[in-house]
Design a protein around this motif. Structure first.
Motif, mmCIF file in Angstrom:
data_model
loop_
_atom_site.group_PDB
_atom_site.id
_atom_site.type_symbol
_atom_site.label_atom_id
_atom_site.label_comp_id
_atom_site.label_asym_id
_atom_site.label_seq_id
_atom_site.Cartn_x
_atom_site.Cartn_y
_atom_site.Cartn_z
ATOM 1 N N GLN A 90 6.548 -11.633 -5.221
ATOM 2 C CA GLN A 90 7.230 -10.292 -5.244
ATOM 3 C C GLN A 90 7.446 -9.554 -6.521
ATOM 4 N N LEU A 93 3.893 -8.748 -8.188
ATOM 5 C CA LEU A 93 3.450 -7.403 -7.826
ATOM 6 C C LEU A 93 4.321 -6.474 -8.392
ATOM 7 N N TYR A 94 5.393 -6.353 -8.288
ATOM 8 C CA TYR A 94 6.241 -5.228 -8.738
ATOM 9 C C TYR A 94 5.999 -4.952 -10.266
ATOM 10 N N PHE A 97 2.431 -3.373 -10.645
ATOM 11 C CA PHE A 97 2.456 -1.973 -10.165
ATOM 12 C C PHE A 97 3.247 -1.247 -11.492
ATOM 13 N N VAL A 120 6.080 -0.667 -3.329
ATOM 14 C CA VAL A 120 6.610 -2.104 -3.849
ATOM 15 C C VAL A 120 8.028 -2.491 -3.512
ATOM 16 N N ASP A 157 -3.494 -2.338 -0.314
ATOM 17 C CA ASP A 157 -2.716 -1.991 -1.638
ATOM 18 C C ASP A 157 -3.223 -0.865 -2.523
#
Length: 236
Positions: A90, A93-94, A97, A120, A157
């Motif tokens: 997580q 991904l955060y 982005f 996200v 996504d």
């Protein structure tokens, strides 16, 4: 099979959320759950740290997913792209982005955080207020037919308005291809909602059961807290 339009859903993120009453359900591996479900671990194939080839969901979520898959036409199956997601994944991904927004020219930190919040969830290790995927109650998925994955209008996504679940419902004069996309999204939406899931309106692929967001949308108690790691004792 014809399904009605996908209804309008209002943003529920500011609504009151009852505290989680953890039900203690184990996690279930999805790759052997049902012949109507296959697993394509999208983030593993993209090379994110901490990812794995298997996908896991809480037992109650997995059984509802299997029930939804049984409602598909013959020759079709659900393709799970992501289930339980660790804090490490997580966070990756955060940050990924966040960096993409900066690369696009967004420099105001408040604006960056606002955009991030749309797509996200902020990574957290708070098991009482987990991000949806950390709870094991959220699943990202699509549908495959005899000729491959169905056309859903965007990739998984995709962080644009095209990814909003109802985007193709609102086109005044949809083309033939856009009608196909609209109907494919309707199929996914209705089989999942009929099985007890709720959808995140900004992402056609994202569904939840037993989570804090699910609780806000259904006026129920969330039953899944966070699971920080997967080990033998928490997998059935």
């Amino acid at each position: 099979m014809n399904y009605p339009p996908i209804p309008v859903k209002h943003d529920d993120r500011t609504a009151f959320t009852p505290p989680v009453i953890e039900c203690g359900e184990a996690m279930v591996a999805l790759s052997t759950l049902s012949p109507r479900i296959s697993v394509y671990p999208a983030y593993y194939h993209l090379g994110y740290a901490g990812t794995q080839t298997e996908a896991f969901l809480r037992k109650g979520v997995a059984h509802r997913l299997a029930s939804a898959a049984e409602q598909l036409p013959a020759g079709y199956q659900l393709v799970v792209l992501d289930g339980w997601r660790s804090y490490e994944v997580q966070a990756s991904l955060y940050e990924g982005f966040r960096q993409s927004l900066i690369a696009q020219g967004l420099t105001d930190e408040e604006a960056i955080i606002h955009e991030l919040s749309k797509f996200v969830a902020k990574p957290t290790m708070d098991i009482e207020k987990p991000s949806p995927h950390l709870s094991g109650g959220a699943v990202d998925l699509t549908i495959a037919g005899p000729d491959g994955w169905l056309e859903m209008g965007t990739d998984f996504d995709d962080f644009t308005e095209l990814a909003m679940t109802r985007h193709f419902e609102e086109l005044p004069e949809p083309t033939e291809k856009e009608l196909v996309i609209r109907n494919n999204r309707r199929l996914l939406y209705h089989i999942m909602v009929d099985a007890g899931f709720t959808n995140y309106s900004n992402e056609w692929w994202h569904y939840e059961y037993g989570t804090r967001s699910w609780a806000r949308q259904t006026d129920q108690q969330p039953i899944y807290g966070g699971i920080l790691e997967i080990h033998e004792k928490c997998v059935e």
